[in-house]
Design an enzyme around this catalytic site. Structure first.
Site, short mmCIF file in Angstrom:
data_model
loop_
_atom_site.label_atom_id
_atom_site.label_comp_id
_atom_site.label_asym_id
_atom_site.label_seq_id
_atom_site.Cartn_x
_atom_site.Cartn_y
_atom_site.Cartn_z
N LYS B 27 30.70 58.46 24.40
CA LYS B 27 29.10 58.24 25.13
C LYS B 27 28.45 57.71 23.49
CE LYS B 27 28.56 62.79 25.42
NZ LYS B 27 28.06 63.03 26.65
N ARG B 97 26.88 66.24 20.59
CA ARG B 97 27.78 66.56 21.33
C ARG B 97 28.68 65.86 20.90
NH1 ARG B 97 24.93 66.68 27.09
NH2 ARG B 97 22.97 65.71 26.36
N GLY B 106 35.54 68.95 29.26
CA GLY B 106 35.51 70.39 29.21
C GLY B 106 36.69 71.05 27.96
N MET B 108 36.12 70.12 23.97
CA MET B 108 34.66 70.62 23.57
C MET B 108 33.87 71.15 23.74
SD MET B 108 37.04 67.28 22.35
CE MET B 108 35.92 67.69 20.65
N ARG B 347 28.12 55.54 33.36
CA ARG B 347 29.64 55.82 33.87
C ARG B 347 29.68 54.74 34.76
NH1 ARG B 347 30.59 62.12 34.24
NH2 ARG B 347 29.28 62.50 35.74
N HIS B 469 65.64 63.50 53.71
CA HIS B 469 65.46 63.36 54.09
C HIS B 469 64.70 63.32 54.84
CE1 HIS B 469 66.59 62.78 58.84
NE2 HIS B 469 67.44 62.46 58.19
N ARG B 591 69.10 49.88 59.24
CA ARG B 591 70.21 51.17 58.80
C ARG B 591 70.57 50.97 60.02
NH1 ARG B 591 65.55 53.62 56.77
NH2 ARG B 591 65.93 53.91 54.18
N ARG B 647 72.61 46.27 57.36
CA ARG B 647 72.61 47.46 56.25
C ARG B 647 74.32 47.84 57.99
NH1 ARG B 647 71.80 52.22 52.86
NH2 ARG B 647 71.60 53.35 55.07
N GLU B 774 74.18 49.60 43.99
CA GLU B 774 73.29 51.03 44.35
C GLU B 774 74.39 52.27 43.25
OE1 GLU B 774 73.75 52.68 48.36
OE2 GLU B 774 74.77 51.17 48.77
N SER B 793 70.56 43.58 47.01
CA SER B 793 68.83 44.69 47.61
C SER B 793 69.72 46.63 46.74
CB SER B 793 69.64 44.62 48.96
OG SER B 793 68.15 45.68 49.33
N GLY B 795 69.43 49.21 46.09
CA GLY B 795 69.60 50.69 46.55
C GLY B 795 69.47 51.82 45.77
N THR B 796 68.07 51.56 45.22
CA THR B 796 67.18 52.43 44.64
C THR B 796 68.04 54.06 44.58
OG1 THR B 796 64.96 52.03 44.22
CG2 THR B 796 66.00 51.12 43.07
N ASN B 797 67.99 54.39 45.91
CA ASN B 797 68.17 55.95 46.06
C ASN B 797 69.55 56.79 45.77
OD1 ASN B 797 65.22 55.96 47.53
ND2 ASN B 797 66.75 56.28 49.29
N ASP B 798 70.05 55.45 46.09
CA ASP B 798 71.60 56.48 45.19
C ASP B 798 71.65 55.58 43.80
OD1 ASP B 798 72.11 57.21 48.40
OD2 ASP B 798 74.18 56.08 48.65
N CYS B 860 65.63 48.19 48.29
CA CYS B 860 65.29 48.66 49.36
C CYS B 860 64.97 49.90 48.95
CB CYS B 860 66.08 48.22 50.28
SG CYS B 860 67.58 48.51 50.37
N TYR B 880 61.98 39.82 46.21
CA TYR B 880 61.28 40.74 47.60
C TYR B 880 61.31 42.35 47.33
CZ TYR B 880 65.52 41.60 49.57
OH TYR B 880 66.82 41.93 50.51
#
Lengths: 900, 900
Positions: B27, B97, B106, B108, B347, B469, B591, B647, B774, B793, B795-798, B860, B880
């Protein structure tokens, strides 16, 4: 001067030496070595392996001057034997054998009795005074030469050997059944018929010139290096193709030329017991194969002293010389020809586990080998063998012969067990209480079966692998176990199983061979190992057991050498006591949940799980507290000052709840709730992948009061035991950490509780807080984790599951195929996958030490008792390995070997 | 000279600047910046944050000379305002202030109207000619000062505020209901009563000396930095405690001194639509809070031009200046006091997603900002917003007010959906066929529900998280989804669910707000986004949509900037076509198993699973072949030359079998086998941890004929499409590799089949064979794997499940607690755990490239559409990212931002 390719041996000297195996092959080098030692070996020469390479490269041609070197070799043999190659009066006969640097048993060819033809055979007959012997030798030579050199041997096993066809025809005509019943004329006619058959097939007459015969045989041996079988064998065993074979040409000696001839085999020590005594058997007037064939019963070697005292004296001098020279127990083959002793072969003798240990220890005491060498010579398998209860071999063989072998599974828990079949843990306990010996048969086991497994002699399961619940717990308990026996059709309702078409009912006796995975109907007597009798049962005076003395000496040497400590995985005071007897230096993994499976304890545990809120949960935990405290007291006492690593609650809670309808009703009643409510809780706790679910520290984080109770039990027990004058060193281990914050939260609880207990009780004990490394993320962030953890213990069971993305309970369906295809060499749950899991361990070790240089590092997965994995742990520089009580001696041995 | 701690502003200049936030707070720095720009801000000064640290360290003491600096600050304010602090005729009133470097809304305290007492209030009354205003200001000051400085504010919410109690008492006595109905005398008596209350509680009279008041307020503001609320807020938001707050003392200005006073708020552009127009509202003779309170209806800003033309002209000049200076849309607060315009605050204005995009694009076109800045200003969330179908806001609000909000779950699939409840996929398909819009309600969904999900407008589940899922498939389909709505009690049998006590039966309408996770009873109308209307439905002329034009421009700029390509996860031609419309440059994950869930296809799949031997299996596969081939043809056509990563079969086979008794009977009948046999197969395929079980390449390795069939279908389809003149680039991806040998075995099959097909069809297509990464072991041994794989590729879920040892289907039970405890900041299944999983990715990238420098790298997993994860992928240098079709624009945007 031409390059030397031919190496003579015999007459007390040789051109070669034992360390020239690559050039001369194993056999050639050893023959040379024996000759150099002045040991009478039939003279001969070795054509080196370089010739083999030349022969293959030049498509069957030999290096210049080889012919003249071979000729000179023959001349020298003639001189040493006084015989002459091709002589009609006193012919020199030779053997032609292959001999590569690495033994390839049965892969390549041999020709014996070479040098015989229609003329020399007469000389042999006259000289030996044994016409039949001479013609039988000739017959064998023609047959062997035809097969090996002239390509008469059928290519496939379905085709008949043309020579055998002829022999059968002649025997039929002569109306006899045994070869030995054929007389000289029969043998003469056989030789003729053989030659005719050869001529018919090869369009060439059988070569009569011994020189021609010799070169034919040499060429055949070199060619055999490149036959399909040999190539395949080398591929499987990783032997390079360019190694090549040598060819050994050696004078024949015969043990069957009369009554002052003999042949025999001998060991320099007892291969069964390891006792230091010359041990063997022989036959007078016989050939080597007669000893093995078992038609005539051989005589014990001691009798030779009376029958041929000179030869015996010579043999005694030689076996001592050989053992001393080779510094190991030797397996000898000898022949006495016309009163002259010839050594045909010496090699390191195979032996039982017992003999392995005893011979190693004895030889070190005799200063024949060093203590380090003694340690190195005992394989883990040998040590394992001497620790197992065993079946009486005679009765076992008889049972198999009687068709009592009904199934085969995995040899999951070594040893021998026999008892009555039961299908439920309760029944096992009940029958055991009546003094019966039982075998618990289950489709698979679960923690609820623990007491039943404890009560049983052995465990047999239809499902699960080498690290299934049944297998792991059985090994920890030292129980015999055959797991994953898929042939079993178990019918719990009917209380019976079917295997090999046989119905086995509850109460019927079966026997399990945990060393082979065999399951037999009926009982077969067993007894515990002598080592257990001394250390655990204390029923045998250690001084009266040679086995124990050898074991004990070996272990003491190992303990002096090894760097890594050996701990044990034990959850009960009695297990802990056994482990200490076996030399455990601490507990590396005490699974607190196993303590909850007692009759009364599980009830409180279940009440805790079914609690509606924290208040109810705390009330149930309050009841568990004194029970846990007592458990820990027992453990601390048993370990008597040794470190004890206690893991906080690990398994998912649903494992503590019943799963069968009947049991659900019973438990609901016990807990005073409706079965429906219990079912709802079971359903609520159901998980798709429990292995990756709500377990480990995740329980302690969502229900901190559980960790509080466990910490309180640990420290109260520790203080109490300390006040009785026993040192206590608890190490509290938080499982399934993936993020340092998890550890922080749990460690804070443990430390707060410790401070509170110490203040309340007015006494302190030293303790550590650390973590399992069993999730890849924990290993990857080990630098963060080590800031909070005073020790790491690698939980390689789960680390293997997560790193390989492989459920150990489910992988049985495809892991055998994977091993068959060579994707994994060993079962990664039995032997550490050093490439993958090991890489994560190395990352964790490096990162952990980078932050906390003195961090204590250990392993408590199943791999802690696996020899290959222990070697890797030494490589990583871990401080200790922890394994099941009965694996402790193995770990002590391998930890020592790892240093050497 | 004493250190400078007080920074003046006002009168067209200031000591501070905008970039001095750490010292002066946000401020203070902004007020200084405005003053420097010559904008009329009420004068004042800022006490810097160093004083806060001093104050805390020295327990309430101030640095030397601060007092004199403050005094000089007040003197300067007096000079600039012509008022005097404590004057009885023309008093200077000030606000005090807090203002930290990072906003803590909120948290202070603030004190307004400071400087009033019984004497100065008379001066204010006289000067303003408004006695009620003066006394009301005084009343507010005493109340605020009492609360903030003198500790009258109740500590808990249950306690009543003593001042409010007094006000209520007075109002009751005066029989009025509104504060505004109190007259001057009432206010005077309130001031007295307030002071009495303060004296009674604090034992001290209310301070009358303005200097004393000022120091009290300054101390209170500094102290408030250390109050519990502020500390907790900082902990949660990761704000360091030693940052400290500044204190701003500023002259009060009043918009309620008469009819030539006013107060208002304004935006430099339309915050809802982004349109370039000055937009705001104001009230004559009012205070700021009156505009917000909504008691009086404010006037649109345009009217100010007529009512106060001079102030309006000045305001117009200022807003343009501010937007140009700050280079972004501004949100202004202003007050006109006696005809003089004062800016109280400026602001960056908050705005809708639509406005975000449009303003960014417009400003870049106006050259106010660069194109790169425009890209940087569009948050992924803003872009997401403009792509969602939305509920009509009015009707939605009305529905909530009417109590139709019945449950709240996870906002798993954005958008708005409304339709009739069904509980089974079949019913969804059937009703959809009749033209009904349905919402599929399930406890959880499985691959069998795919067609039902496709038929539904939205999906509502009782279980499962952001990557369940239901959630994953819904996002891929662009369906609205509320997942893990635990309040739902679903009764499949009775075909109804209960939520918030309301029973919703099959066929009843509900509405899902996928953006908030709210579930409402009844229908609420929706319409697709304008962008979808243009690109997918092609029902809207792009030239007619401002939204589309802004979107399209932004995307084109992004495409020029970004390095990473954006692909999509799509299994069906229609999905692929949508993704292409949204700018997908290829398929990163097709898939194949999703293709098997068609009515007819699954039958053959089941026949394949139930085959007794390879022969039967091949027969079933032969029937699947033409179906798969057709599927691939469709995909290749839709992608029209773009790369397609396919796949091979991934899920465990039991997922293709039915699980409910009724269905089992039906399927058994279809297959012509007994239900018992089908049950036995289901039992046989049961797994304890299916995630770590017999799936992925493990299927192709145990049943190579499956991979053969799939490869054949791929290459036959590719050749066929190529012959029609369409370029084809299949990339065959082998899932769940943990060991290079697995890949070798599968790649050999694929390459063999390709060669066979190319030979048979007389045509070739370029293709690649690669693998998913994965499983941790694949990442750890990526150098070995890369020797065989042409692409990776992630497979970051698994990979997240295995690296963290966390089942995404089960973690819902404790992951919320974990996030609450700060163990993981974000759901690791939604946003990549860069520390753990990311470390493995980096290892894989480095090792992969070390062996194959040109290896193609992509992602992926679900993370491919997550902004934070995309930034990490750029950091890793991936080629990618691949995400669901509706996330493609987000990925294009973030990939561009990642470069900048």
């Amino acid at each position: 001067m031409a390059t030397k390719h031919v190496y003579h041996f015999g007459g007390g000297k040789a051109d070669g030496r034992a360390d020239m195996k690559t050039l001369l092959g194993g056999k050639g080098a050893n023959l040379a070595e024996m000759a150099n030692l002045g040991i009478p070996v039939p003279p001969g020469f070795t054509i080196d392996t370089k010739v083999c390479a030349y022969f293959i490269e030049h498509r069957g041609k030999y290096p210049e001057k080889l012919e003249s070197q071979v000729r000179s070799g023959i001349r020298r043999m003639e001189k040493l034997t006084g015989k002459k190659f091709g002589s009609r009066t006193n012919p020199l006969l030779v053997s032609v054998r292959s001999g590569a640097a690495i033994s390839m048993p049965g892969m390549m060819d041999t020709v014996l009795n070479l040098g015989l033809n229609d003329e020399t055979v007469e000389g042999l007959a006259k000289k030996s005074g044994n016409e039949r012997f001479a013609w039988d030798s000739y017959r064998r030579f023609v047959q062997m030469y035809g097969d090996v050199v002239l390509g008469m041997k059928p290519e496939s096993k379905e085709e008949e050997d043309p020579f055998e066809v002829i022999i059968e025809r002649v025997k039929k005509k002569r109306k006899v059944t045994l070869d030995t019943e054929l007389d000289v004329d029969d043998l003469k006619s056989l030789v003729k018929l053989f030659k005719d058959a050869i001529k018919k097939r090869t369009k060439k007459p059988f070569p009569t010139d011994p020189q021609k015969q010799l070169w034919g045989a040499i060429g055949a041996v070199f060619s055999s290096w490149s036959n399909d079988r040999a190539i395949a064998y080398r591929k499987i065993n990783g032997i390079p193709d360019d190694l090549g074979t040598a060819v050994n040409v050696q004078a024949m000696v015969f043990g069957n030329t009369g009554d002052d001839s003999a042949t025999g085999v001998a060991f320099t020590r007892d291969a069964a017991t390891g006792e230091k005594r010359f041990y063997g058997e022989y036959l007078i007037n016989a050939q080597g194969e007669d000893v093995v064939a078992g038609v005539r019963t051989p005589k014990p070697i001691e009798q030779l002293q009376k029958e041929m005292p000179k030869a015996y004296r010579q043999l005694t001098r030689i076996y001592k010389l050989l053992e001393k020279h080779y510094r190991d127990m030797q397996d000898l083959e000898f022949t006495i020809e016309d009163g002259n002793l010839w050594l045909l072969q010496t090699r390191v003798g195979k032996r039982t586990g017992l003999a392995t240990v005893r011979i190693a220890v004895d030889m070190a005491k005799e200063r024949l080998i060093t203590r380090e060498e003694a340690i190195g010579r005992v394989t883990p398998f040998a040590l394992e063998q001497i620790m197992r209860p065993i079946f009486s071999p005679k009765e076992y063989t008889a049972a198999v012969k009687a068709g009592r072998l009904i199934a085969k599974g995995l040899n999951a828990g070594p040893g021998a067990a026999t008892g009555k079949v039961v299908f439920h843990a309760d029944d096992a306990v009940a029958r055991r209480a009546k003094g019966e010996r039982v075998i618990l048969v289950r489709i698979e086991t679960s923690p609820e079966d623990i007491e039943g497994m404890h009560a049983a002699e052995g465990i047999l399961t239809a499902r699960g692998g080498m690290t299934s619940h049944a297998a792991v717990v059985a090994r920890q308990m030292g129980k015999t176990c055959v797991a994953g026996c898929g042939d079993l059709k178990i019918d719990y309702k009917a209380r019976r199983f079917v295997a090999d078409g046989k119905v086995i009912k509850e109460g019927d006796a079966i026997s399990l061979n945990g060393s082979t995975g065999e399951v037999l109907a009926g009982e077969i007597p067993t007894s515990p190992s002598e080592i257990s009798q001394v250390l655990v049962e204390k029923s045998l005076d250690p001084k009266k057991s040679e086995i124990f003395r050898a074991y004990d000496q070996l272990m003491r040497w190992c303990d002096k050498v090894r760097r890594m400590k050996v701990r044990t995985n034990a959850d009960q005071p009695d297990q802990a006591a056994i482990a200490v007897a076996f030399g455990a230096q601490g507990i590396g993994l005490c699974r607190t949940e196993h303590m909850f499976f007692g009759e009364e304890k599980i009830q409180h545990m279940r009440a805790m799980i079914l609690a509606e809120d924290e208040k109810e949960r705390r009330a149930a935990l309050k009841k568990l507290l004194p029970i846990q405290r007592k458990d820990f007291e027992g453990i601390f006492r048993a370990m008597d000052g040794r470190a004890v690593t206690i893991r906080t609650l690990d398994p998912p809670l649903h494992e503590f709840l019943p799963h069968e309808a009947k049991e659900i009703r019973a438990v609901a009643k016990e807990l005073g709730i409706t079965p429906k409510k219990l079912e709802a809780k079971i359903e609520e706790l159901h998980e798709f992948n429990p292995m990756l679910g709500h377990r480990g520290c995740r329980l302690g984080i969502t229900y901190p009061e559980i960790t509080e109770m466990q910490a309180q039990a640990i420290f109260e027990a520790a203080v109490k035991v300390k006040k009785k004058g026993i040192r206590v060193k608890p190490e509290v281990m938080i499982p399934l950490i993936g993020n340092v914050k998890e550890l922080q939260l749990q460690a804070d609880i443990v430390r707060d509780v410790a401070a509170r207990v110490f203040k309340a009780k007015g006494a302190k004990v030293p303790y550590l807080v650390g973590t399992m490394i069993e999730i890849p993320r924990a290993a990857l962030t080990a630098d963060e984790v080590a800031a909070e953890a005073q020790f790491f213990s690698f939980g390689t069971n789960d680390l293997t599951q997560t790193t390989l993305g492989l459920s150990r309970d489910d992988s049985g369906r495809f892991l055998p195929i994977y091993q068959h295809l060579g994707i994994y060499d060993a079962d990664p749950f039995a032997s550490l996958d050093t490439t993958g899991v090991g890489q994560l361990m190395r990352i964790a070790v490096d990162k952990g030490r980078s932050v906390r240089t003195d961090i204590k590092l250990g392993i408590c997965g199943e791999h802690g008792g696996d020899p290959a994995s222990i070697l890797f742990c030494e490589e990583l520089g871990l401080d200790y390995v922890s394994c099941s009580p009965y694996r402790v001696p193995i770990a002590r041995l391998v930890a020592a070997q790892a240093v050497l």
